[in-house]
Design a protein around this motif. Structure first.
Motif, short mmCIF file in Angstrom:
data_model
loop_
_atom_site.label_atom_id
_atom_site.label_comp_id
_atom_site.label_asym_id
_atom_site.label_seq_id
_atom_site.Cartn_x
_atom_site.Cartn_y
_atom_site.Cartn_z
N LYS A 2 0.82 -1.22 0.00
CA LYS A 2 0.00 0.00 0.00
C LYS A 2 0.85 1.26 0.00
CE LYS A 2 -3.37 0.40 3.09
NZ LYS A 2 -4.17 -0.06 4.26
N ASN A 3 2.03 1.17 0.61
CA ASN A 3 2.89 2.36 0.75
C ASN A 3 4.18 2.19 -0.06
OD1 ASN A 3 1.35 3.91 2.90
ND2 ASN A 3 1.56 1.90 3.85
N ALA A 4 3.97 1.74 -1.31
CA ALA A 4 5.12 1.38 -2.14
C ALA A 4 6.12 2.53 -2.31
CB ALA A 4 4.63 0.90 -3.49
N ASP A 5 5.63 3.75 -2.37
CA ASP A 5 6.55 4.86 -2.67
C ASP A 5 6.80 5.79 -1.51
OD1 ASP A 5 6.90 4.03 -5.29
OD2 ASP A 5 4.93 4.86 -5.80
N LYS A 6 6.42 5.36 -0.32
CA LYS A 6 6.74 6.25 0.81
C LYS A 6 7.12 5.44 2.04
CE LYS A 6 2.19 7.54 2.73
NZ LYS A 6 1.14 6.97 1.97
N ASN A 7 8.04 6.05 2.79
CA ASN A 7 8.56 5.40 3.98
C ASN A 7 7.60 5.69 5.14
OD1 ASN A 7 10.59 5.77 6.47
ND2 ASN A 7 11.28 4.18 5.08
N VAL A 8 7.00 4.62 5.72
CA VAL A 8 6.00 4.87 6.77
C VAL A 8 6.47 4.55 8.19
CG1 VAL A 8 3.97 4.62 5.28
CG2 VAL A 8 4.93 2.58 6.37
N MET A 9 7.64 3.94 8.31
CA MET A 9 8.11 3.58 9.66
C MET A 9 8.85 4.75 10.29
SD MET A 9 7.65 0.73 11.21
CE MET A 9 9.02 0.22 12.23
N ALA A 10 8.56 4.98 11.57
CA ALA A 10 9.38 5.96 12.28
C ALA A 10 10.74 5.30 12.52
CB ALA A 10 8.71 6.27 13.61
N SER A 11 11.81 6.02 12.32
CA SER A 11 13.10 5.38 12.52
C SER A 11 13.63 5.75 13.90
CB SER A 11 14.08 5.81 11.44
OG SER A 11 14.26 7.19 11.51
N TRP A 12 14.66 5.06 14.31
CA TRP A 12 15.31 5.46 15.55
C TRP A 12 16.75 5.82 15.23
CZ3 TRP A 12 13.10 0.24 16.25
CH2 TRP A 12 13.98 -0.78 15.96
N THR A 13 17.24 6.81 15.96
CA THR A 13 18.53 7.36 15.58
C THR A 13 19.66 6.81 16.46
OG1 THR A 13 18.14 9.21 17.08
CG2 THR A 13 17.54 9.53 14.78
N THR A 14 20.86 6.91 15.95
CA THR A 14 22.06 6.61 16.71
C THR A 14 22.73 7.95 17.03
OG1 THR A 14 23.15 6.29 14.61
CG2 THR A 14 22.47 4.30 15.78
N PRO A 15 23.64 8.12 17.96
CA PRO A 15 24.19 7.07 18.80
C PRO A 15 23.16 6.51 19.77
CG PRO A 15 24.92 9.21 19.57
CD PRO A 15 24.18 9.43 18.29
#
Ligand code: HSE
Length: 405
Positions: free
Chosen positions: A314-327
């Motif tokens: 359904k979301n082929a062209d968009k990133n839907v996950m919230a990411s988590w950052t490093t460090p």
């Protein structure tokens, strides 16, 4: 039409193929287009199964095939899963996985690679099997500040603790039964030492903090030292014992721990029995919520994987996950976390109680009828560092378990 490739035709992989066949028309409707399995990658052949004509043995065929939109990694383990997932994302394919070890170790990197390539890296099935906890934290509860997650995240150990509670059985006996039922592996370490639950709570901690939480930083104790005598005390105190994985906010810090805990009868997790999993969530706006269901097994896990496949399509062209950052996030020092402690000591209660209360403050004592030569008590809420300092003065301590109310 969306084409997918499934990496691994084990329990979960075959479940994914079954769910897509079983619920195909509803899944296609929800995805907005037909989902078709083009390849199943495995070293083995599977004649007479639904995967019979889909089996291939070379990953290169998948990664180089522009028709493949979504790669489903259900092989488990770190390698070659990590390489296959990363290369798939770099090739512009979304990836769905059930692999908690992979997500706990490489989640930050793989989420970043997915974002850079405008595709999705989804892993609902990696925590709580069929329970929709990751989607809930990412979407439904995204407006809340999550103050606590406490979960029974490992079905094998919950089955064992349940047997010990109801049957008064000993650890070795229930481990054997769990192995006979196929819940515990021949080498049960990952479950009974808490490593599996640790990776799962690390993933949930990363999601709620938006920062990478390293599973190696989470203090982890398994259930191997829990005895039938401990369970007698728990019952006497109106409690049970469960392997709990938790993350709690303490002002501006997060503290996470995996350990067997005495759990009071009023806690929502008290009645979660057998192989079931449950996740208790406390949000600053939501208040308390509970998610309950099958934390493992072929079809429940495949259900979560298939739901992620629908999301990816359904979301082929968009990133839907919230990411988590490093460090990575620095967790609260365990010595600074506050809780009650259950302690068993050898000796005579009347003789020891004044010394115990002088050290730990006022305690609640317990003495099951058929246990002699020792006694037990529960402290008030104290810091773990304080407990350890005082406990060092009592060589007669037989057991210590944390208490969750
Ligand atoms: N060994 C795990 C459990 C399987 O017992 O819960 C699901 O991750």
């Amino acid at each position: 039409m969306a084409k997918i490739a499934v990496l691994g035709y084990g329990t979960v992989g075959s479940g994914v193929v079954d769910v897509i066949h079983m619920n195909g028309s509803a899944i296609n409707k929800r995805a907005g287009e037909e989902i078709s399995i083009k390849y199943v990658l495995d070293l083995r052949e599977f004649p007479g199964t639904p995967a019979e004509n889909l089996i291939i043995h070379d990953f290169e065929q998948i990664v180089s095939d522009e028709e493949v939109d979504v790669v489903v990694e259900v092989m488990g383990g770190i390698e070659p899963a990590h390489t296959f997932v990363k290369r798939s994302l770099e090739a512009g394919k979304s990836v769905v996985t059930s692999n908690k070890a992979l997500v706990a170790k490489w989640g930050s990197e793989l989420l970043a690679v997915a974002e850079a390539n405008n595709v999705n890296f989804l892993f609902e099935a990696s925590v709580g099997g069929g329970i929709p906890i990751i989607r809930s934290l990412n979407h439904a509860l995204t407006a809340d500040e999550i103050e606590e997650i406490t979960g029974i995240l490992n079905g094998t150990t919950n089955y064992m603790m349940t047997k010990m509670f109801y049957e008064g059985a000993d650890y070795e006996e229930v481990l054997k039964e769990a192995q006979e039922h196929g819940y515990a592996e021949r080498n049960p370490e990952a479950d009974v030492e808490g490593y599996d639950a640790c990776r799962k709570i690390a993933i949930l901690s990363s999601i709620i903090s938006g920062r990478y939480v390293d599973f190696e930083d989470i203090y982890t104790e398994g259930i191997t030292k829990v005895t039938s005598t401990d369970m007698k005390y728990a019952k006497k105190l109106g409690m049970t014992i469960k392997l709990l994985a938790s993350v709690k906010r303490d002002q501006d810090k997060l503290g996470a721990i995996v350990a067997p805990c005495l759990l009071s009868a009023s806690h929502p997790l008290y009645s979660i029995d057998s192989v079931f999993n449950a996740v208790f969530v406390r949000g600053n706006a939501l208040g308390d919520a509970m998610f309950y269901g099958s934390g493992a097994g072929k079809l429940p896990t495949a259900s979560a994987v298939a739901a992620d496949i629908v999301d990816a399509v359904k979301n082929a062209d968009k990133n839907v996950m919230a990411s988590w950052t490093t460090p990575k996030l620095t967790l609260e020092d365990r010595a600074d976390t506050e809780k009650k402690f259950f302690v068993r000591m050898s000796g005579d209660l009347d003789e020891w109680l004044p010394k115990v209360e002088k050290a730990f403050g006022e305690v609640t004592t317990a003495a099951p009828d058929d246990v002699t030569g020792e006694f037990g008590f529960v402290t008030g809420k104290i810091k773990e560092g304080f407990y350890e300092e005082k406990a060092a003065g009592f060589p007669n301590i037989l057991q210590m378990l944390r208490v969750e109310e």
